[in-house]
Design an enzyme around this catalytic site. Structure first.
Site, short mmCIF file in Angstrom:
data_model
loop_
_atom_site.label_atom_id
_atom_site.label_comp_id
_atom_site.label_asym_id
_atom_site.label_seq_id
_atom_site.Cartn_x
_atom_site.Cartn_y
_atom_site.Cartn_z
N ASP B 348 -8.07 -23.69 -31.92
CA ASP B 348 -7.27 -23.79 -33.14
C ASP B 348 -6.67 -22.44 -33.51
O ASP B 348 -6.46 -22.14 -34.68
CB ASP B 348 -8.14 -24.26 -34.30
N SER B 373 -4.22 -18.37 -36.80
CA SER B 373 -5.31 -19.29 -37.08
C SER B 373 -4.64 -20.55 -37.60
O SER B 373 -4.00 -20.52 -38.64
CB SER B 373 -6.24 -18.70 -38.12
N ARG B 374 -4.74 -21.65 -36.84
CA ARG B 374 -3.93 -22.81 -37.18
C ARG B 374 -4.51 -23.62 -38.33
O ARG B 374 -3.80 -24.37 -38.96
CB ARG B 374 -3.75 -23.71 -35.96
N VAL B 375 -5.80 -23.52 -38.56
CA VAL B 375 -6.37 -24.36 -39.62
C VAL B 375 -7.11 -23.58 -40.70
O VAL B 375 -7.38 -24.10 -41.77
CB VAL B 375 -7.34 -25.43 -39.04
#
Ligand SMILES: Nc1ncnc2c1ncn2[C@@H]1O[C@H](COP(=O)(O)OP(=O)(O)OP(=O)(O)O)[C@@H](O)[C@H]1O
Ligand SMILES: [Mg+2]
Lengths: 131, 510
Positions: B348, B373-375
Site C-alpha cells: 500500500d 502511503s496510499r492508505v
C-alpha cells in the site's frame, strides 16, 4: 542422468503388457524380455532399468512383506492376505521374514505403506514423544 | 488386587495390538538441502516429512512417482536410501505471548539459549489471508517515531508499507526505530491504565542476514528495552535456504495469533529480496522451470500470499490487525527490477531511501518524491495533519527549485523564500538512528515551522534549534505535550498555548 520421457512411456507400455488381469505375471514378463533381446530398442539399457524399477514397484504394491518376531502361524498369514487384499482391492501375496529385533509383534509393508504393531515400533514412538 | 493386574494385562494387550500406519519413501538423491524421494504416495503439498534423526522437510514437488522435499535445518547426516515418512500434518509453529522477548528459528524453536518457549497453541505457517468481508479499512495510526515518515508518509494499522532502497541506506534502521517506538508507546499506554489503549506487538523476521547484523539488532532492541514486546524470527545467511524461505510465513503465523485474539501486531520482513533469492535457489535445485532473472514463475505468489495476510479485520472478527513493513534491497536505485516491481504492486505504498541523500548526511534518507502511503493518511492524527499538511508539497517543490537554483544566482524573493524554507524543513527532518520521537513532540516541532518560528534561524543551526525546543517542551511544558497527545488535534486553546511556549523559548535560543 536425465530421464527421457519417451523411455519412461515405453517402459510403462512394457509393464502394461506384463500384467495379466491387472496382476504381474512372470510368464508375460519373460516373454517381454525375450522380445526385447531379439529387437533391442534405442537405449536398451535405460529401457531395461526403467522397466525394472516399474516392475519392482508393481511387485511391492501387491506384496505384503511381513516381518515378525517369534513364530507366525499359517492361519495368521492367510488372515493377513485376506485383510490386505480386501483393503487394497487387489490380490496381495505375502512374504515373511523373521526379525527378532522387533521384540514382539508384526511389521507389514505394502508398497510405501508401513503398518507397525511391533513392540520396537511402539518403543520408538514413545522415545520420540519423550525427547 | 487381581483386578488391577487384569487391568494392566489388558493395557499391555492393547499396547501390542495398536497398529501405527505410515506412508514411507526412500531418499533417491539428496543435494543442497533438497531430497528427491521415491514413494510417499500419499504426501500432501506442504506436508511435513520426517527423516531419521528428527529432521523435518516440506513436500514441495509432488510428481508422478517421486516427491521433492526441502529439508529444514541440518541435512548433512542424511544419505540416499534413508527412509522418509509422511506425518499427515502441515507445518505449524508455536504462537502466543510466551514468544515475546525470544529469538526463535523458522520452526519456532528457541535459539537464544533461554530455555524452552512457553506456548500451548500452534498455528499453521500457511494460511489463507482474511477475505473481503472480514476486513475493514485502515483507520488507526501506527507511529514510526520518524518525523519525516509520520508527517508525510503516515502508516496505519493493517497497512503494508514497503521500505525500499540500496544497501546501507538505513532500511533496517527505520524498521527497528518503528519497533522501538511501539515499545515506548506501549510502556506509556499500559502505564496510563487507559482501557482503550491498544498495544502493538512486533515480530522482526531476519532473512539471509549476517549473524553479526542480527546480534547488533538484538543488542539495539535490548538496549531500548523493546525486546519484551518483540519476537525475533531468525533465519540468517548460515541457515538452509528452506529455513529462509519458511521464516516469513512462520513470523506472520505468530503475528496472526495477535490479530485473531483482537490485538495489533507489526511485522518486519528484513528482507524479501533475500527471501526471493532463497526461493530461487530452492526452485532451481528442485528443477522447477525458471523465468525472468531465473526466478520461478510463482515468485509473485510467493510474496502476494505472504503480504495479503497483513490486514485490519473488523469488529465482528476481533478488530485486530497486522501491519507489515517488508524491506526490499535495490541495485543502483533500480525500482523497475523484477522483485521490486512485484512487491511495490502488492503493498500500500513505499518509503524509498536514496543513496545520494544518505551520503549528503540527510538521514533518514527518505525520498519525498518517490515515497507514498496510499492508505495511511486516513489514519493520521488530526494534529499532524494540521501542522504538516503542506510540508510534503513544500519539500517536493524545494527539491525541484534547488536543482534549478544551482544555475542562476539572481533569484526572485519568492523563490528565495521557498528555498530557505525548504532547506530548514530538510534540516528539521534529520533524525539520528534509534531515536524515535513521540508524536506530540513531532507536532510541537512542526508547529514551529508552520508558524515561521525558524525562519530567522540559520539553516545550519536548525538541528540544534529543534533539539532545544524539544528539550524545552519535555522539561518545562510536559502538560502541553500530554494534552496534544490526548486531544490529538490542535484547538484554539492549544494553538494559544503553543504560541506562548514558542515565544517563551525563542529568546533563550541564540
Ligand atoms: N538516521 C540515521 N542517522 C545516522 N545514521 C544512520 C541513520 N540511519 C542509518 N544510519 C546508519 O547507516 C548504516 C546503515 O544502516 P542500516 O543497516 O539500517 O541500512 P540497511 O539499508 O538496512 O543496510 P543493509 O543493506 O546492509 O541491510 C548504519 O551504520 C546506521 O547506523
Ligand atoms: Mg538492513
Amino acid at each position: 542422468m536425465t530421464r527421457d520421457k519417451q523411455i519412461i512411456n515405453y517402459a510403462k507400455g512394457l509393464l502394461k503388457i506384463s500384467l495379466e488381469d491387472g496382476e504381474f505375471s512372470e510368464e508375460r514378463a519373460s516373454a517381454v524380455l525375450q522380445y526385447l533381446e531379439k529387437n533391442p530398442p534405442r537405449k536398451y539399457a535405460s529401457v531395461l532399468k526403467e522397466y525394472l524399477k516399474l516392475v519392482q514397484r508393481e511387485v511391492a504394491n501387491s506384496t505384503a512383506a511381513v516381518e515378525h518376531a517369534g513364530e507366525l502361524s499359517s492361519s495368521a498369514i492367510e488372515a493377513i492376505k485376506a485383510k490386505f487384499s480386501a483393503h487394497y482391492g487387489r490380490k496381495i501375496s505375502v512374504t515373511t521374514r523373521q526379525n527378532d529385533s522387533l521384540i514382539a509383534g508384526l511389521r507389514v509393508r505394502v508398497g510405501c505403506d508401513v503398518y507397525d504393531s511391533s513392540v520396537a515400533g511402539s518403543l520408538h514412538e514413545l522415545e520420540a514423544t519423550l525427547s | 488386587m487381581s483386578s488391577v493386574i487384569e487391568q494392566i494385562e489388558q493395557q499391555i494387550a492393547n499396547l501390542q495390538t495398536k497398529t501405527v500406519q505410515s506412508n514411507t519413501g526412500k531418499i533417491v538423491t539428496i543435494a543442497d538441502g533438497v531430497a528427491k524421494i521415491d514413494g510417499l504416495s500419499e504426501a500432501m503439498y506442504n506436508e511435513m516429512i520426517e527423516f531419521p534423526g528428527g529432521s523435518i522437510g516440506i513436500a514441495l514437488n509432488l510428481e508422478e512417482d517421486s516427491v521433492g522435499v526441502v529439508i529444514l535445518g541440518e541435512s548433512t547426516h542424511l544419505k540416499a536410501g534413508d527412509e522418509a515418512k509422511c506425518t499427515g500434518q502441515l507445518l505449524s509453529v508455536p504462537v502466543g505471548k510466551g514468544l515475546l522477548g525470544r529469538v526463535v528459528n523458522a520452526l519456532g524453536q528457541p535459539v537464544d539459549g533461554k530455555g524452552p518457549v512457553e506456548s500451548t497453541e500452534s498455528y499453521p505457517v500457511e494460511k489463507i489471508a482474511p477475505g473481503i468481508i472480514e476486513r475493514k479499512s485502515v483507520d488507526q495510526p501506527l507511529a514510526t517515531g520518524i518525523m519525516a515518515i509520520d508527517s508525510m508518509i503516515p502508516i496505519g494499522r493493517g497497512q503494508r508499507e514497503l521500505i525500499i532502497g540500496d544497501r546501507g541506506t538505513g532500511k533496517t534502521t527505520i524498521a527497528i526505530d518503528t519497533i522501538i517506538n511501539q515499545a515506548k508507546i506501549n510502556d506509556v499506554g499500559l502505564a496510563s491504565g487507559d482501557e482503550n489503549f491498544r498495544p502493538v506487538y512486533s515480530v522482526y523476521v531476519v532473512i539471509g542476514q549476517k549473524n553479526s547484523n542480527v546480534a547488533r539488532t538484538l543488542g539495539v532492541l535490548e538496549a531500548a528495552d523493546a525486546l519484551k514486546y518483540t519476537i525475533l524470527v531468525s533465519a540468517p545467511a548460515a541457515d538452509a535456504a528452506a529455513d529462509q524461505y519458511l521464516a516469513p510465513y512462520s513470523g506472520v503465523a505468530m503475528a496472526e495469533w495477535f490479530m485473531s485474539n483482537g490485538m495489533d501486531a507489526l511485522i518486519v520482513y528484513d528482507d524479501l529480496s533475500k527471501h526471493a533469492a532463497a526461493y530461487r535457489q530452492m526452485s532451481l535445485i528442485l528443477k522447477r522451470p525458471s523465468g525472468r532473472e531465473a526466478y520461478p514463475g510463482d515468485v509473485f505468489y510467493l510474496h502476494s500470499r505472504l503480504l495479503e495476510r497483513s490486514a485490519r479485520v473488523n469488529e465482528d472478527n476481533g478488530n485486530g490487525s497486522i501491519t507489515a513493513l517488508p524491506i526490499i534491497e535495490t541495485l543502483a536505485g533500480d525500482l523497475s527490477a523484477y522483485i521490486p516491481t512485484n512487491v511495490i504492486s502488492i503493498t500500500d505504498g513505499q518509503i524509498f531511501l536514496e543513496t545520494d541523500l544518505f551520503n549528503q548526511g540527510i538521514r533518514p534518507a527518505v525520498s519525498v518524491g518517490l515515497s507514498v502511503s496510499r492508505v495511511g493518511s486516513a489514519a493520521q492524527i488530526k494534529a499532524t495533519k494540521q501542522v504538516a499538511g503542506k510540508i510534503k508539497l513544500e519539500l517536493a517543490q524545494f527539491r525541484e527549485l534547488a536543482a534549478f537554483a544551482q544555475f542562476g544566482s539572481d533569484l526572485d524573493a519568492k523563490t528565495k523564500a521557498q528555498l530557505d524554507r525548504g532547506a530548514r524543513i530538510v534540516e528539521l527532518f534529520k533524525q539520528p538512528a534509534f531515536n524515535p520521537l513521540p508524536i506530540e513532540e513531532q507536532v510541537a516541532v512542526l508547529w514551529g515551522i508552520q508558524n515561521n518560528y525558524y525562519d530567522d534561524i540559520d539553516a545550519s543551526k536548525i538541528v540544534a534549534a529543534a533539539n532545544s525546543i524539544r528539550e524545552f517542551f519535555t522539561t518545562r511544558k510536559e502538560a502541553l505535550l500530554t494534552s496534544i497527545r490526548t486531544k490529538a488535534k490542535i484547538d484554539d486553546e492549544l494553538q494559544a498555548e503553543l504560541k506562548k511556549a514558542y515565544d517563551e523559548w525563542k529568546p533563550s535560543f541564540v
